[in-house]
Motif scaffolding. Structure first.
Motif, PDB file in Angstrom:
ATOM      1  N   GLY A 128       0.785  -1.219   0.000  1.00 49.14           N
ATOM      2  CA  GLY A 128       0.000   0.000   0.000  1.00 49.14           C
ATOM      3  C   GLY A 128       0.822   1.276   0.000  1.00 49.14           C
ATOM      4  O   GLY A 128       0.421   2.275   0.597  1.00 49.14           O
ATOM      5  N   LEU A 129       1.960   1.249  -0.670  1.00 53.72           N
ATOM      6  CA  LEU A 129       2.794   2.453  -0.715  1.00 53.72           C
ATOM      7  C   LEU A 129       3.358   2.670  -2.107  1.00 53.72           C
ATOM      8  O   LEU A 129       3.409   1.764  -2.930  1.00 53.72           O
ATOM      9  CB  LEU A 129       3.916   2.382   0.324  1.00 53.72           C
ATOM     10  N   ARG A 130       3.783   3.899  -2.345  1.00 57.58           N
ATOM     11  CA  ARG A 130       4.401   4.283  -3.610  1.00 57.58           C
ATOM     12  C   ARG A 130       5.670   5.073  -3.323  1.00 57.58           C
ATOM     13  O   ARG A 130       5.718   5.844  -2.358  1.00 57.58           O
ATOM     14  CB  ARG A 130       3.452   5.140  -4.463  1.00 57.58           C
ATOM     15  N   LEU A 131       6.678   4.867  -4.146  1.00 53.19           N
ATOM     16  CA  LEU A 131       7.918   5.608  -4.028  1.00 53.19           C
ATOM     17  C   LEU A 131       7.930   6.745  -5.046  1.00 53.19           C
ATOM     18  O   LEU A 131       7.599   6.549  -6.215  1.00 53.19           O
ATOM     19  CB  LEU A 131       9.125   4.693  -4.297  1.00 53.19           C
ATOM     20  N   ARG A 132       8.308   7.920  -4.587  1.00 53.47           N
ATOM     21  CA  ARG A 132       8.444   9.068  -5.480  1.00 53.47           C
ATOM     22  C   ARG A 132       9.911   9.479  -5.463  1.00 53.47           C
ATOM     23  O   ARG A 132      10.480   9.706  -4.393  1.00 53.47           O
ATOM     24  CB  ARG A 132       7.547  10.220  -5.029  1.00 53.47           C
ATOM     25  N   VAL A 133      10.507   9.553  -6.629  1.00 55.13           N
ATOM     26  CA  VAL A 133      11.934   9.853  -6.696  1.00 55.13           C
ATOM     27  C   VAL A 133      12.180  11.246  -7.246  1.00 55.13           C
ATOM     28  O   VAL A 133      11.344  11.812  -7.958  1.00 55.13           O
ATOM     29  CB  VAL A 133      12.683   8.816  -7.570  1.00 55.13           C
ATOM     30  N   ARG A 134      13.312  11.777  -6.895  1.00 56.39           N
ATOM     31  CA  ARG A 134      13.769  13.043  -7.449  1.00 56.39           C
ATOM     32  C   ARG A 134      15.190  12.811  -7.969  1.00 56.39           C
ATOM     33  O   ARG A 134      15.968  12.056  -7.370  1.00 56.39           O
ATOM     34  CB  ARG A 134      13.738  14.148  -6.400  1.00 56.39           C
ATOM     35  N   ILE A 135      15.512  13.466  -9.075  1.00 53.64           N
ATOM     36  CA  ILE A 135      16.768  13.188  -9.769  1.00 53.64           C
ATOM     37  C   ILE A 135      17.485  14.487 -10.108  1.00 53.64           C
ATOM     38  O   ILE A 135      16.857  15.456 -10.549  1.00 53.64           O
ATOM     39  CB  ILE A 135      16.504  12.385 -11.057  1.00 53.64           C
ATOM     40  N   GLY A 136      18.790  14.503  -9.891  1.00 49.20           N
ATOM     41  CA  GLY A 136      19.631  15.634 -10.273  1.00 49.20           C
ATOM     42  C   GLY A 136      20.756  15.166 -11.174  1.00 49.20           C
ATOM     43  O   GLY A 136      21.385  14.135 -10.902  1.00 49.20           O
ATOM     44  N   ILE A 137      21.004  15.894 -12.254  1.00 54.54           N
ATOM     45  CA  ILE A 137      22.035  15.515 -13.234  1.00 54.54           C
ATOM     46  C   ILE A 137      22.920  16.730 -13.513  1.00 54.54           C
ATOM     47  O   ILE A 137      22.417  17.839 -13.734  1.00 54.54           O
ATOM     48  CB  ILE A 137      21.396  15.024 -14.549  1.00 54.54           C
ATOM     49  N   ASN A 138      24.238  16.499 -13.528  1.00 58.09           N
ATOM     50  CA  ASN A 138      25.166  17.589 -13.812  1.00 58.09           C
ATOM     51  C   ASN A 138      26.407  17.044 -14.507  1.00 58.09           C
ATOM     52  O   ASN A 138      26.863  15.938 -14.217  1.00 58.09           O
ATOM     53  CB  ASN A 138      25.576  18.290 -12.511  1.00 58.09           C
ATOM     54  N   GLY A 147      39.738   4.820  -6.448  1.00 56.81           N
ATOM     55  CA  GLY A 147      38.455   4.162  -6.613  1.00 56.81           C
ATOM     56  C   GLY A 147      37.270   5.070  -6.386  1.00 56.81           C
ATOM     57  O   GLY A 147      36.125   4.611  -6.391  1.00 56.81           O
ATOM     58  N   GLY A 148      37.502   6.381  -6.198  1.00 61.90           N
ATOM     59  CA  GLY A 148      36.405   7.312  -5.951  1.00 61.90           C
ATOM     60  C   GLY A 148      36.373   8.436  -6.966  1.00 61.90           C
ATOM     61  O   GLY A 148      37.340   8.694  -7.685  1.00 61.90           O
ATOM     62  N   VAL A 149      35.238   9.109  -7.037  1.00 61.06           N
ATOM     63  CA  VAL A 149      35.027  10.235  -7.946  1.00 61.06           C
ATOM     64  C   VAL A 149      34.684  11.461  -7.111  1.00 61.06           C
ATOM     65  O   VAL A 149      33.732  11.428  -6.319  1.00 61.06           O
ATOM     66  CB  VAL A 149      33.885   9.937  -8.934  1.00 61.06           C
ATOM     67  N   THR A 150      35.447  12.529  -7.262  1.00 57.32           N
ATOM     68  CA  THR A 150      35.206  13.741  -6.492  1.00 57.32           C
ATOM     69  C   THR A 150      35.261  14.956  -7.409  1.00 57.32           C
ATOM     70  O   THR A 150      35.810  14.902  -8.506  1.00 57.32           O
ATOM     71  CB  THR A 150      36.248  13.929  -5.372  1.00 57.32           C
ATOM     72  N   GLY A 151      34.711  16.045  -6.944  1.00 56.10           N
ATOM     73  CA  GLY A 151      34.759  17.279  -7.713  1.00 56.10           C
ATOM     74  C   GLY A 151      33.490  18.084  -7.552  1.00 56.10           C
ATOM     75  O   GLY A 151      32.465  17.608  -7.040  1.00 56.10           O
ATOM     76  N   ASP A 152      33.550  19.316  -8.002  1.00 54.79           N
ATOM     77  CA  ASP A 152      32.412  20.222  -7.888  1.00 54.79           C
ATOM     78  C   ASP A 152      31.208  19.707  -8.659  1.00 54.79           C
ATOM     79  O   ASP A 152      30.063  19.915  -8.240  1.00 54.79           O
ATOM     80  CB  ASP A 152      32.802  21.603  -8.403  1.00 54.79           C
ATOM     81  N   ALA A 153      31.445  19.018  -9.778  1.00 60.21           N
ATOM     82  CA  ALA A 153      30.333  18.488 -10.569  1.00 60.21           C
ATOM     83  C   ALA A 153      29.486  17.515  -9.761  1.00 60.21           C
ATOM     84  O   ALA A 153      28.257  17.455  -9.920  1.00 60.21           O
ATOM     85  CB  ALA A 153      30.864  17.806 -11.831  1.00 60.21           C
ATOM     86  N   VAL A 154      30.140  16.758  -8.870  1.00 59.78           N
ATOM     87  CA  VAL A 154      29.420  15.812  -8.014  1.00 59.78           C
ATOM     88  C   VAL A 154      28.566  16.569  -7.006  1.00 59.78           C
ATOM     89  O   VAL A 154      27.382  16.260  -6.801  1.00 59.78           O
ATOM     90  CB  VAL A 154      30.411  14.885  -7.285  1.00 59.78           C
ATOM     91  N   ASN A 155      29.150  17.575  -6.382  1.00 56.46           N
ATOM     92  CA  ASN A 155      28.426  18.357  -5.376  1.00 56.46           C
ATOM     93  C   ASN A 155      27.204  19.047  -5.979  1.00 56.46           C
ATOM     94  O   ASN A 155      26.131  19.086  -5.371  1.00 56.46           O
ATOM     95  CB  ASN A 155      29.349  19.394  -4.747  1.00 56.46           C
ATOM     96  N   VAL A 156      27.369  19.596  -7.190  1.00 48.44           N
ATOM     97  CA  VAL A 156      26.255  20.292  -7.840  1.00 48.44           C
ATOM     98  C   VAL A 156      25.138  19.310  -8.169  1.00 48.44           C
ATOM     99  O   VAL A 156      23.948  19.609  -7.966  1.00 48.44           O
ATOM    100  CB  VAL A 156      26.733  21.027  -9.107  1.00 48.44           C
ATOM    101  N   ALA A 157      25.481  18.133  -8.671  1.00 43.42           N
ATOM    102  CA  ALA A 157      24.452  17.127  -8.982  1.00 43.42           C
ATOM    103  C   ALA A 157      23.663  16.752  -7.737  1.00 43.42           C
ATOM    104  O   ALA A 157      22.432  16.601  -7.773  1.00 43.42           O
ATOM    105  CB  ALA A 157      25.091  15.884  -9.601  1.00 43.42           C
ATOM    106  N   ALA A 158      24.368  16.609  -6.611  1.00 45.01           N
ATOM    107  CA  ALA A 158      23.689  16.286  -5.352  1.00 45.01           C
ATOM    108  C   ALA A 158      22.761  17.416  -4.927  1.00 45.01           C
ATOM    109  O   ALA A 158      21.653  17.177  -4.432  1.00 45.01           O
ATOM    110  CB  ALA A 158      24.725  16.013  -4.257  1.00 45.01           C
ATOM    111  N   ARG A 159      23.181  18.665  -5.131  1.00 46.26           N
ATOM    112  CA  ARG A 159      22.338  19.815  -4.781  1.00 46.26           C
ATOM    113  C   ARG A 159      21.107  19.881  -5.678  1.00 46.26           C
ATOM    114  O   ARG A 159      20.008  20.238  -5.226  1.00 46.26           O
ATOM    115  CB  ARG A 159      23.139  21.116  -4.896  1.00 46.26           C
ATOM    116  N   LEU A 160      21.267  19.563  -6.953  1.00 45.64           N
ATOM    117  CA  LEU A 160      20.126  19.565  -7.872  1.00 45.64           C
ATOM    118  C   LEU A 160      19.108  18.507  -7.461  1.00 45.64           C
ATOM    119  O   LEU A 160      17.902  18.749  -7.479  1.00 45.64           O
ATOM    120  CB  LEU A 160      20.593  19.314  -9.307  1.00 45.64           C
ATOM    121  N   GLU A 161      19.612  17.349  -7.082  1.00 41.67           N
ATOM    122  CA  GLU A 161      18.693  16.284  -6.631  1.00 41.67           C
ATOM    123  C   GLU A 161      17.926  16.730  -5.390  1.00 41.67           C
ATOM    124  O   GLU A 161      16.714  16.523  -5.278  1.00 41.67           O
ATOM    125  CB  GLU A 161      19.484  15.005  -6.364  1.00 41.67           C
ATOM    126  N   SER A 162      18.622  17.356  -4.452  1.00 45.19           N
ATOM    127  CA  SER A 162      17.964  17.806  -3.216  1.00 45.19           C
ATOM    128  C   SER A 162      16.907  18.864  -3.502  1.00 45.19           C
ATOM    129  O   SER A 162      15.902  18.953  -2.792  1.00 45.19           O
ATOM    130  CB  SER A 162      19.002  18.366  -2.239  1.00 45.19           C
TER     131      SER A 162
END
Length: 206
Positions: A128-138, A147-162
């Motif tokens: 009896g539930l539904r998931l609603r998603v939000r997406i940010g792309i940059n 083994g990791g990816v870092t940079g301002d582009a990552v931070n901006v994408a996270a902010r867009l999603e939020s």
């Protein structure tokens, strides 16, 4: 200690993500620089879901969500960098770089939104539930090291999603420039986000 470039929180040397804001931390070493497209997919108001069902079915719901999103991303040539809480952090351009990575990410986002409809039909019937998603792309330059990816582009994408409303997809201006002939968007007002001096130009994918 490693200070977070976004919120200035101090983190242990071996930490890959900030304990304060959850954003990726700079990795020791020069690493390789690449221009890639970052996508964050998150469940809107996920705490409400935890109040409706027990922990065991909640784990099943989250597994279904992560599996659905991951399969769509892989089908479009992207890779899942990390699962962060209820969010999926994906990269298009690593390990394989494509000329159309920005378009692949946007198509993936649209397919994720469509796949959620099928998943929600099943979740509605069972719990009896539904998931609603939000997406940010940059799109932008990142550093790939340890083994990791870092940079301002990552931070901006996270902010867009939020900042994205439930069931909506927000894309950064750089991504839009790469794909403007292939998509329809609605320009939004300048978006003020933490860690950025100037407001961001943002587009809602329609």
């Amino acid at each position: 200690m490693v200070p977070c470039p976004t919120c200035a929180e101090d983190n242990p040397e071996r930490a890959r993500f900030c304990s304060g804001c959850g954003n990726p931390l700079p990795t020791a070493g020069s690493g390789a620089r690449k221009t890639v497209t970052i996508m964050f997919v998150d469940i809107a108001r996920s705490t409400d879901i935890g109040e409706k069902i027990d922990s065991e079915p909640l784990q099943q719901v989250m597994w279904r969500f992560f599996t659905t999103v991951r399969e769509v991303i892989y089908n479009h040539g992207g890779s899942v960098e990390k699962f962060i809480g209820d969010a999926v952090f994906a990269v298009f351009g690593i390990p394989v770089l494509h000329e159309d990575d920005a378009l692949r990410a946007v198509r993936s986002a649209l397919d994720i939104r469509a796949a959620m409809e099928a998943l929600n039909a099943d979740l509605q019937e069972k719990w009896g539930l539904r998931l609603r998603v939000r997406i940010g792309i940059n799109t932008g330059e990142v550093t790939v090291a340890g083994g990791g990816v870092t940079g301002d582009a990552v931070n901006v994408a996270a902010r867009l999603e939020s900042a994205a409303p439930p069931d909506e997809i927000l894309i950064g201006d750089t991504t839009h420039r790469f794909i403007r002939h292939s998509v329809t968007v609605t320009p939004l007002g300048p978006l003020v986000v933490q860690g950025k001096r100037d407001p961001l130009r943002v587009h809602r994918l329609t």
